[in-house]
Design a protein around this motif. Structure first.
Motif, PDB file in Angstrom:
ATOM      1  N   ASP A  66      29.015  30.626  25.798  1.00 33.75           N
ATOM      2  CA  ASP A  66      28.283  31.712  26.466  1.00 33.75           C
ATOM      3  C   ASP A  66      28.873  31.984  27.849  1.00 33.75           C
ATOM      4  N   SER A  67      29.131  30.921  28.601  1.00 31.67           N
ATOM      5  CA  SER A  67      29.693  31.067  29.939  1.00 31.67           C
ATOM      6  C   SER A  67      31.045  31.773  29.881  1.00 31.67           C
ATOM      7  N   HIS A  68      31.884  31.330  28.965  1.00 37.29           N
ATOM      8  CA  HIS A  68      33.208  31.946  28.796  1.00 37.29           C
ATOM      9  C   HIS A  68      33.069  33.428  28.422  1.00 37.29           C
ATOM     10  N   THR A  69      32.139  33.735  27.522  1.00 37.48           N
ATOM     11  CA  THR A  69      31.918  35.122  27.098  1.00 37.48           C
ATOM     12  C   THR A  69      31.489  35.994  28.274  1.00 37.48           C
ATOM     13  N   PHE A  70      30.636  35.465  29.150  1.00 38.30           N
ATOM     14  CA  PHE A  70      30.215  36.249  30.314  1.00 38.30           C
ATOM     15  C   PHE A  70      31.370  36.489  31.279  1.00 38.30           C
ATOM     16  N   VAL A  71      32.249  35.521  31.453  1.00 40.22           N
ATOM     17  CA  VAL A  71      33.421  35.733  32.303  1.00 40.22           C
ATOM     18  C   VAL A  71      34.265  36.877  31.730  1.00 40.22           C
ATOM     19  N   GLU A  72      34.493  36.862  30.429  1.00 31.10           N
ATOM     20  CA  GLU A  72      35.261  37.941  29.794  1.00 31.10           C
ATOM     21  C   GLU A  72      34.562  39.291  29.961  1.00 31.10           C
ATOM     22  N   LEU A  73      33.264  39.334  29.736  1.00 33.93           N
ATOM     23  CA  LEU A  73      32.503  40.565  29.866  1.00 33.93           C
ATOM     24  C   LEU A  73      32.585  41.114  31.292  1.00 33.93           C
ATOM     25  N   LEU A  74      32.373  40.244  32.256  1.00 36.29           N
ATOM     26  CA  LEU A  74      32.389  40.680  33.656  1.00 36.29           C
ATOM     27  C   LEU A  74      33.757  41.189  34.084  1.00 36.29           C
ATOM     28  N   THR A  75      34.826  40.531  33.644  1.00 35.88           N
ATOM     29  CA  THR A  75      36.162  40.948  34.058  1.00 35.88           C
ATOM     30  C   THR A  75      36.668  42.152  33.266  1.00 35.88           C
ATOM     31  N   GLU A  76      36.432  42.168  31.975  1.00 31.77           N
ATOM     32  CA  GLU A  76      36.989  43.233  31.133  1.00 31.77           C
ATOM     33  C   GLU A  76      36.159  44.510  31.140  1.00 31.77           C
ATOM     34  N   ASP A  77      34.831  44.381  31.242  1.00 28.96           N
ATOM     35  CA  ASP A  77      33.979  45.558  31.132  1.00 28.96           C
ATOM     36  C   ASP A  77      33.340  46.006  32.446  1.00 28.96           C
ATOM     37  N   PHE A  78      33.227  45.092  33.417  1.00 28.75           N
ATOM     38  CA  PHE A  78      32.511  45.439  34.638  1.00 28.75           C
ATOM     39  C   PHE A  78      33.360  45.336  35.907  1.00 28.75           C
ATOM     40  N   GLY A  79      34.656  45.098  35.769  1.00 28.75           N
ATOM     41  CA  GLY A  79      35.561  45.172  36.909  1.00 28.75           C
ATOM     42  C   GLY A  79      35.533  44.009  37.885  1.00 28.75           C
ATOM     43  N   PHE A  80      34.953  42.874  37.489  1.00 29.98           N
ATOM     44  CA  PHE A  80      34.969  41.698  38.360  1.00 29.98           C
ATOM     45  C   PHE A  80      36.356  41.066  38.324  1.00 29.98           C
ATOM     46  N   ASN A  81      36.785  40.499  39.439  1.00 32.07           N
ATOM     47  CA  ASN A  81      38.016  39.710  39.483  1.00 32.07           C
ATOM     48  C   ASN A  81      37.658  38.263  39.163  1.00 32.07           C
ATOM     49  N   VAL A  82      38.512  37.591  38.424  1.00 31.18           N
ATOM     50  CA  VAL A  82      38.266  36.182  38.072  1.00 31.18           C
ATOM     51  C   VAL A  82      38.059  35.346  39.336  1.00 31.18           C
ATOM     52  N   ALA A  83      38.772  35.668  40.402  1.00 34.63           N
ATOM     53  CA  ALA A  83      38.644  34.922  41.657  1.00 34.63           C
ATOM     54  C   ALA A  83      37.260  35.046  42.269  1.00 34.63           C
ATOM     55  N   ASP A  84      36.487  36.032  41.840  1.00 34.02           N
ATOM     56  CA  ASP A  84      35.149  36.256  42.377  1.00 34.02           C
ATOM     57  C   ASP A  84      34.055  35.746  41.448  1.00 34.02           C
ATOM     58  N   ILE A  85      34.441  34.868  40.518  1.00 33.69           N
ATOM     59  CA  ILE A  85      33.493  34.279  39.577  1.00 33.69           C
ATOM     60  C   ILE A  85      33.579  32.765  39.680  1.00 33.69           C
ATOM     61  N   ARG A  86      32.439  32.115  39.871  1.00 34.07           N
ATOM     62  CA  ARG A  86      32.361  30.651  39.862  1.00 34.07           C
ATOM     63  C   ARG A  86      31.770  30.242  38.522  1.00 34.07           C
ATOM     64  N   GLN A  87      32.497  29.398  37.802  1.00 38.30           N
ATOM     65  CA  GLN A  87      32.062  28.957  36.486  1.00 38.30           C
ATOM     66  C   GLN A  87      31.841  27.447  36.521  1.00 38.30           C
ATOM     67  N   LEU A  88      30.631  27.022  36.217  1.00 37.76           N
ATOM     68  CA  LEU A  88      30.284  25.601  36.170  1.00 37.76           C
ATOM     69  C   LEU A  88      29.978  25.245  34.724  1.00 37.76           C
ATOM     70  N   ARG A  89      30.693  24.226  34.211  1.00 42.49           N
ATOM     71  CA  ARG A  89      30.537  23.821  32.807  1.00 42.49           C
ATOM     72  C   ARG A  89      30.662  22.310  32.723  1.00 42.49           C
ATOM     73  N   ASP A  90      29.961  21.717  31.767  1.00 41.51           N
ATOM     74  CA  ASP A  90      30.016  20.258  31.672  1.00 41.51           C
ATOM     75  C   ASP A  90      31.233  19.740  30.909  1.00 41.51           C
TER      76      ASP A  90
END
Length: 103
Positions: free
Chosen positions: A42-66
């Protein structure tokens, strides 16, 4: 009828987006009896959605996963990420938070 389009007053226009930031957390509880299967996905999918569909830069996303030792979703790391998310926020910014795991 063929003049220039009417201008909206400045107060009626939405503010310009100045900054996009996101935090996404995926916790599968790896190795525990309560282990989940899809939260990291789910976390990975949201990163893809935010970058590909909503114009977020990967550098502006913090991803925390176990499954990331350097980005574990501990209380301290989540709190730090949320502070980073809102620090300096102002009108027109797009801020996004996602959590997938046990409630």
């Amino acid at each position: 009828l063929h003049g220039p389009p009417a201008q909206q007053p400045a107060s009626a226009r939405p503010p310009a987006v100045r900054r996009r930031r996101a935090v996404t957390v995926g916790i599968n509880y790896i190795g525990l009896q309560c282990q989940l299967a899809g939260c990291i996905n789910d976390s990975h999918t949201f990163v893809e959605l935010l970058t590909e569909d909503f114009g977020f830069n990967v550098a502006d996303i913090r991803q925390l996963r176990d499954d990331h030792p350097q980005g574990l979703p501990t209380r301290r790391n989540i709190t730090t990420a949320l502070r980073w998310l809102v620090t300096g926020a102002s009108e027109g910014d797009h801020l996004f938070f996602h959590y997938s795991g046990h409630g």
